[in-house]
Design a protein around this motif. Structure first.
Motif, PDB file in Angstrom:
ATOM      1  N   PRO A 102       0.810  -1.351  -0.086  1.00 39.56           N
ATOM      2  CA  PRO A 102       0.051   0.009  -0.023  1.00 39.56           C
ATOM      3  C   PRO A 102       0.851   1.360  -0.047  1.00 39.56           C
ATOM      4  CG  PRO A 102       0.127  -0.852   2.381  1.00 39.56           C
ATOM      5  CD  PRO A 102       1.036  -1.888   1.090  1.00 39.56           C
ATOM      6  N   ARG A 103       0.290   2.537  -0.178  1.00 41.01           N
ATOM      7  CA  ARG A 103       0.987   3.859  -0.173  1.00 41.01           C
ATOM      8  C   ARG A 103       1.462   4.057   1.232  1.00 41.01           C
ATOM      9  NH1 ARG A 103       0.017   7.344  -4.219  1.00 41.01           N
ATOM     10  NH2 ARG A 103       1.744   8.806  -2.998  1.00 41.01           N
ATOM     11  N   GLU A 104       0.324   3.468   2.257  1.00 45.42           N
ATOM     12  CA  GLU A 104       0.741   4.115   3.776  1.00 45.42           C
ATOM     13  C   GLU A 104       0.632   2.711   4.445  1.00 45.42           C
ATOM     14  OE1 GLU A 104      -0.747   7.675   5.299  1.00 45.42           O
ATOM     15  OE2 GLU A 104      -1.839   6.425   6.627  1.00 45.42           O
ATOM     16  N   ILE A 105       1.666   2.559   5.467  1.00 43.83           N
ATOM     17  CA  ILE A 105       1.664   1.355   6.426  1.00 43.83           C
ATOM     18  C   ILE A 105       1.962   1.829   7.773  1.00 43.83           C
ATOM     19  CG2 ILE A 105       3.120  -0.636   7.039  1.00 43.83           C
ATOM     20  CD1 ILE A 105       4.032  -0.719   4.138  1.00 43.83           C
ATOM     21  N   LYS A 106       0.823   1.211   8.677  1.00 45.86           N
ATOM     22  CA  LYS A 106       1.245   1.461  10.042  1.00 45.86           C
ATOM     23  C   LYS A 106       1.981   0.470  10.743  1.00 45.86           C
ATOM     24  CE  LYS A 106      -2.133   4.644  10.416  1.00 45.86           C
ATOM     25  NZ  LYS A 106      -1.680   5.999  10.664  1.00 45.86           N
ATOM     26  N   PHE A 107       3.153   0.883  11.335  1.00 43.90           N
ATOM     27  CA  PHE A 107       4.302   0.219  11.896  1.00 43.90           C
ATOM     28  C   PHE A 107       4.636   0.584  13.122  1.00 43.90           C
ATOM     29  CE2 PHE A 107       8.688   0.509  12.802  1.00 43.90           C
ATOM     30  CZ  PHE A 107       9.000  -1.265  13.117  1.00 43.90           C
ATOM     31  N   ALA A 108       4.240  -0.330  14.259  1.00 41.04           N
ATOM     32  CA  ALA A 108       4.693   0.016  15.853  1.00 41.04           C
ATOM     33  C   ALA A 108       3.720   1.473  16.073  1.00 41.04           C
ATOM     34  CB  ALA A 108       6.201   0.377  16.044  1.00 41.04           C
ATOM     35  N   ASP A 109       4.553   2.660  16.616  1.00 47.19           N
ATOM     36  CA  ASP A 109       3.745   3.865  16.814  1.00 47.19           C
ATOM     37  C   ASP A 109       4.115   4.755  15.649  1.00 47.19           C
ATOM     38  OD1 ASP A 109       6.544   4.286  17.130  1.00 47.19           O
ATOM     39  OD2 ASP A 109       6.233   5.311  19.016  1.00 47.19           O
ATOM     40  N   MET A 110       4.230   4.306  14.475  1.00 41.15           N
ATOM     41  CA  MET A 110       4.485   5.136  13.322  1.00 41.15           C
ATOM     42  C   MET A 110       3.730   5.043  12.229  1.00 41.15           C
ATOM     43  SD  MET A 110       8.528   4.443  13.307  1.00 41.15           S
ATOM     44  CE  MET A 110       9.017   5.598  12.037  1.00 41.15           C
ATOM     45  N   GLU A 133       9.934  -1.746  -5.362  1.00 40.05           N
ATOM     46  CA  GLU A 133      10.946  -2.315  -4.867  1.00 40.05           C
ATOM     47  C   GLU A 133      10.611  -3.325  -3.586  1.00 40.05           C
ATOM     48  OE1 GLU A 133      15.307  -1.200  -2.594  1.00 40.05           O
ATOM     49  OE2 GLU A 133      14.053   0.203  -3.213  1.00 40.05           O
ATOM     50  N   ILE A 134       9.734  -2.879  -2.855  1.00 41.89           N
ATOM     51  CA  ILE A 134       8.984  -4.009  -1.653  1.00 41.89           C
ATOM     52  C   ILE A 134       8.183  -4.996  -2.341  1.00 41.89           C
ATOM     53  CG2 ILE A 134       7.601  -3.997   0.203  1.00 41.89           C
ATOM     54  CD1 ILE A 134       8.743  -1.097   0.944  1.00 41.89           C
ATOM     55  N   GLN A 135       7.417  -4.531  -3.379  1.00 38.42           N
ATOM     56  CA  GLN A 135       6.563  -5.597  -3.990  1.00 38.42           C
ATOM     57  C   GLN A 135       7.318  -6.609  -4.746  1.00 38.42           C
ATOM     58  OE1 GLN A 135       2.861  -5.094  -4.032  1.00 38.42           O
ATOM     59  NE2 GLN A 135       3.132  -7.260  -4.357  1.00 38.42           N
ATOM     60  N   GLN A 136       8.520  -6.455  -5.195  1.00 37.26           N
ATOM     61  CA  GLN A 136       9.327  -7.554  -5.689  1.00 37.26           C
ATOM     62  C   GLN A 136       9.711  -8.373  -4.598  1.00 37.26           C
ATOM     63  OE1 GLN A 136      12.737  -5.375  -7.611  1.00 37.26           O
ATOM     64  NE2 GLN A 136      11.371  -4.494  -9.083  1.00 37.26           N
ATOM     65  N   PHE A 173      12.384  -5.907   5.729  1.00 35.82           N
ATOM     66  CA  PHE A 173      11.419  -6.206   6.714  1.00 35.82           C
ATOM     67  C   PHE A 173      10.034  -5.861   6.462  1.00 35.82           C
ATOM     68  CE2 PHE A 173       9.298  -3.924  10.324  1.00 35.82           C
ATOM     69  CZ  PHE A 173       8.950  -5.055  11.235  1.00 35.82           C
ATOM     70  N   LEU A 174       9.572  -4.721   6.103  1.00 38.03           N
ATOM     71  CA  LEU A 174       8.163  -4.337   5.527  1.00 38.03           C
ATOM     72  C   LEU A 174       7.638  -5.555   4.490  1.00 38.03           C
ATOM     73  CD1 LEU A 174       8.644  -0.311   5.101  1.00 38.03           C
ATOM     74  CD2 LEU A 174       7.597  -1.770   6.981  1.00 38.03           C
ATOM     75  N   ALA A 175       8.631  -5.905   3.581  1.00 36.54           N
ATOM     76  CA  ALA A 175       8.024  -7.187   2.797  1.00 36.54           C
ATOM     77  C   ALA A 175       7.566  -8.071   3.663  1.00 36.54           C
ATOM     78  CB  ALA A 175       9.170  -7.334   1.639  1.00 36.54           C
ATOM     79  N   HIS A 176       8.603  -8.565   4.631  1.00 37.19           N
ATOM     80  CA  HIS A 176       7.956  -9.607   5.405  1.00 37.19           C
ATOM     81  C   HIS A 176       6.694  -9.470   6.221  1.00 37.19           C
ATOM     82  CE1 HIS A 176      11.951 -11.338   4.548  1.00 37.19           C
ATOM     83  NE2 HIS A 176      11.566 -12.524   4.962  1.00 37.19           N
ATOM     84  N   LYS A 177       6.607  -8.322   6.758  1.00 36.81           N
ATOM     85  CA  LYS A 177       5.390  -7.937   7.428  1.00 36.81           C
ATOM     86  C   LYS A 177       4.128  -7.808   6.357  1.00 36.81           C
ATOM     87  CE  LYS A 177       3.143  -3.591   9.291  1.00 36.81           C
ATOM     88  NZ  LYS A 177       2.330  -4.153  10.163  1.00 36.81           N
ATOM     89  N   ILE A 178       4.340  -7.297   5.331  1.00 34.55           N
ATOM     90  CA  ILE A 178       2.901  -7.182   4.300  1.00 34.55           C
ATOM     91  C   ILE A 178       2.745  -8.747   3.754  1.00 34.55           C
ATOM     92  CG2 ILE A 178       2.572  -6.634   2.070  1.00 34.55           C
ATOM     93  CD1 ILE A 178       4.357  -4.068   2.779  1.00 34.55           C
ATOM     94  N   ALA A 179       3.805  -9.689   3.497  1.00 34.66           N
ATOM     95  CA  ALA A 179       3.595 -10.757   3.073  1.00 34.66           C
ATOM     96  C   ALA A 179       3.046 -11.754   4.054  1.00 34.66           C
ATOM     97  CB  ALA A 179       4.808 -11.478   2.814  1.00 34.66           C
ATOM     98  N   PHE A 180       3.132 -11.599   5.384  1.00 31.75           N
ATOM     99  CA  PHE A 180       2.886 -12.435   6.739  1.00 31.75           C
ATOM    100  C   PHE A 180       1.623 -12.125   7.327  1.00 31.75           C
ATOM    101  CE2 PHE A 180       6.771 -14.425   5.412  1.00 31.75           C
ATOM    102  CZ  PHE A 180       6.508 -15.660   5.470  1.00 31.75           C
ATOM    103  N   GLU A 181       1.502 -10.678   7.664  1.00 32.52           N
ATOM    104  CA  GLU A 181       0.537 -10.108   8.613  1.00 32.52           C
ATOM    105  C   GLU A 181      -0.924 -10.827   8.440  1.00 32.52           C
ATOM    106  OE1 GLU A 181       0.531  -6.024   8.514  1.00 32.52           O
ATOM    107  OE2 GLU A 181       0.139  -5.683   6.445  1.00 32.52           O
ATOM    108  N   ASN A 182      -1.350 -11.140   7.277  1.00 30.53           N
ATOM    109  CA  ASN A 182      -2.552 -11.620   6.959  1.00 30.53           C
ATOM    110  C   ASN A 182      -2.490 -13.222   7.086  1.00 30.53           C
ATOM    111  OD1 ASN A 182      -4.011  -8.977   6.960  1.00 30.53           O
ATOM    112  ND2 ASN A 182      -3.527  -8.911   4.733  1.00 30.53           N
ATOM    113  N   GLN A 183      -1.531 -13.561   7.123  1.00 30.63           N
ATOM    114  CA  GLN A 183      -1.542 -15.226   7.319  1.00 30.63           C
ATOM    115  C   GLN A 183      -1.359 -15.576   8.717  1.00 30.63           C
ATOM    116  OE1 GLN A 183      -1.969 -17.112   4.802  1.00 30.63           O
ATOM    117  NE2 GLN A 183      -1.971 -15.487   3.128  1.00 30.63           N
ATOM    118  N   VAL A 184      -0.763 -14.656   9.619  1.00 37.60           N
ATOM    119  CA  VAL A 184      -0.408 -15.211  11.161  1.00 37.60           C
ATOM    120  C   VAL A 184      -1.757 -15.323  11.807  1.00 37.60           C
ATOM    121  CG1 VAL A 184       0.705 -14.285  12.910  1.00 37.60           C
ATOM    122  CG2 VAL A 184       1.893 -14.054  11.003  1.00 37.60           C
TER     123      VAL A 184
END
Length: 525
Positions: free
Chosen positions: A25-33, A44-47, A196-207
């Motif tokens: 996505p264009r915007e990502i929530k990460f921790a408190d950021m 780049e991250i999509q690859q 790291f963001l690629a791993h978060k995006i790839a797995f966050e809806n699978q965990v």
């Protein structure tokens, strides 16, 4: 073989599910950021996300390991007060392979080198390697990250510091990211964080999904000495099963130096709240005892802790001493009344201020806010405990009916909120290897040349200082070592053929303490 319509539908559904690769996505929530990605960063991250999904079979194998271990990892991170998003780092580091070894000889779930592992209290020797223990290594990683975040005040740069070390991250970012909550991600963003963001995006809806074979991980806390054979009979599993999932013990023996967590796999759906199997049910009190090193809790602008009005300790306004001095000189430097500083910190007129230690500028509380009890360690005083938890010294004494330091015994469980009833016995904690308290380093660190656990050649050092120990330890019959640039506790311990714990004890260094160039370390042979 004849494929039934139901089986065909399941196979088709599985391929369709994997075909739907998550889009960056264009915007990502990460921790408190909040992270804002430009088009280049998205591509780049999509690859990397696409690469993780390229092989459905390989992705499923990794996903099964993730969903087997992740409930335990999440629990430990929650106890340590680390943002849940940090959990995706362990997938990036080791793919949840317990005995993974990197080309730089980093080992285990969180890819620690030996020296760094020992500095976050993991045991690594020819019998036990806690880097391969999911509970121990996750707790060590949480401590390491919290230490760095205390200096960097930004979870993005803290993630990068896991690769670069604290000194590397400070040199790379300076203070430009301190406290920033909205960050733009572009082609100049560090590659490790984008990975790291690629791993978060790839797995966050699978965990959180079921493991494909219908099993889940159970934990069992063991106080040795014992062995896997004995524990296996108690749990109703085979010894081979315990060896497969507990590679942290090379010979199947569990020593008695501390409490170890054995994990094993059970059939069925994961309990709604991951149960913690144990010889006795684990209570919130026991969780606190395992996490006692988290105190005192320092919040605010820690990079300016020596300036008044910048930090709170245990949610009480405080300041860190920049140098050794008298109470009068300290009070004058921070613009506070000397009598008030003595009163709110329970200090006597003759007491000295120690560099690196925290002192309250507002009155402490009648009871601790975050902890219900404190387990006494060898050499601790009532004053130290009162400072550690932000409780008035007289209140601490009254609650426990203990008024002199000589009446303290290691293992005593002191009450921090309720009063001990008359004739009520003082509880003694189950014996374990005492961990050093977090007294101050001898001076405020001016430079750090620390490295990350996985890839740098020099293991990192612990970070911030806490309250001073009283009285000071005798220094007779000692050798003094002056810290050189790049030296670590582990390297110094190897040079003098002593242990890291001995160095800490001799020099009043805690897990949060850091070394500074030119600092004198006491070596007792």
């Amino acid at each position: 073989m004849r494929v039934t319509p139901l089986l065909f539908a399941l196979i088709l559904f599985s391929h369709l599910a994997f075909a739907q690769v998550p889009q960056v996505p264009r915007e990502i929530k990460f921790a408190d950021m909040t992270l804002r990605l430009n088009a280049h960063a998205q591509r780049e991250i999509q690859q990397d996300v696409d690469a993780l999904y390229r092989s459905p079979q390989y992705f499923q194998m990794k996903l099964d390991r993730v969903n087997l271990y992740m409930p335990t990892i999440e629990r430990v991170l929650r106890e340590e007060g680390v943002p849940m998003d940090v959990k995706y780092m362990v997938i990036q580091e080791s793919s949840l392979i317990p005995d993974a070894v990197s080309t730089s000889n980093a080992v285990g779930f969180w890819q620690f080198k030996k020296g760094t592992a020992e500095e976050v209290y993991l045991r690594v020797d020819n019998q036990i390697d806690e880097r391969k223990n999911v509970v121990s290594s996750t707790r060590g990683a949480a401590r390491y990250l919290k230490k760095h975040h205390g200096h960097l005040d930004n979870w993005m740069t803290t993630v990068v510091s896991y690769l670069m070390g604290l000194g590397g991250a400070k040199g790379y970012y300076g203070t430009s990211m301190h406290g920033k909550k909205v960050v733009d991600i572009d082609k100049n963003t560090h590659w490790y964080f984008k990975k790291f963001l690629a791993h978060k995006i790839a797995f966050e809806n699978q965990v959180g999904k079921l493991v494909s074979n219908g099993t889940y991980l159970e934990e069992f806390r063991v106080n040795g000495p014992t062995d896997f054979g004995t524990v296996a009979r108690q749990l109703g599993v085979t010894e081979a099963h315990l060896r497969e999932y507990n590679k942290w013990s090379s010979n199947g023996k569990i020593p008695g130096d501390r409490t170890y967590t054995v994990v094993y796999v059970r059939d069925g759906s994961t309990p709604p709240r991951p149960a913690l199997a144990s010889n006795q049910p684990q209570t919130d009190v026991e969780i606190y005892r395992n996490n006692q090193s988290a105190y005192p809790r320092v919040t605010g602008n820690t990079s300016r802790a020596t300036q008044p009005g910048q930090i709170k300790v245990n949610n009480i306004k405080a300041v860190q001493a920049a140098q050794n001095s008298s109470i009068e000189a300290f009070a004058d430097r921070i613009g506070k009344n000397e009598r008030k500083i003595r009163r709110v910190n329970d200090l006597k007129k003759k007491d000295r201020i120690e560099a690196g230690s925290y002192y309250y500028t507002k009155r402490k509380k009648a009871k601790a806010k975050h902890a219900e009890e404190h387990v006494v360690k060898a050499g601790e005083t009532l004053w130290e405990i009162s400072q550690l938890h932000g409780i008035r010294l007289n209140s601490l004494k009254a609650k426990n009916r203990i008024y002199k330091d000589k009446d303290l015994r290691p293992g005593m469980v002191l009450k921090l909120q309720d009063y001990r009833k008359r004739n009520e016995e003082i509880e003694m904690a189950r014996p374990s290897t005492p961990k050093p308290q977090n007294p101050p380093a001898r001076q405020v660190a001016q430079q750090e040349t620390q490295t990350a656990p996985a890839r740098q050649n020099t293991p990192s050092q612990p970070a911030a200082q806490t309250f001073p120990a009283k009285p000071a330890e005798s220094r007779t019959n000692t050798t003094v070592h002056k810290v050189s640039p790049g030296e670590t506790l582990y390297a110094i311990s190897r040079k003098y053929e002593v242990t890291v714990d001995e160095l800490r004890n001799w020099n009043n260094l805690g897990v949060e303490s850091i070394l500074s160039i030119g600092q004198d370390l006491i070596i007792r042979k």
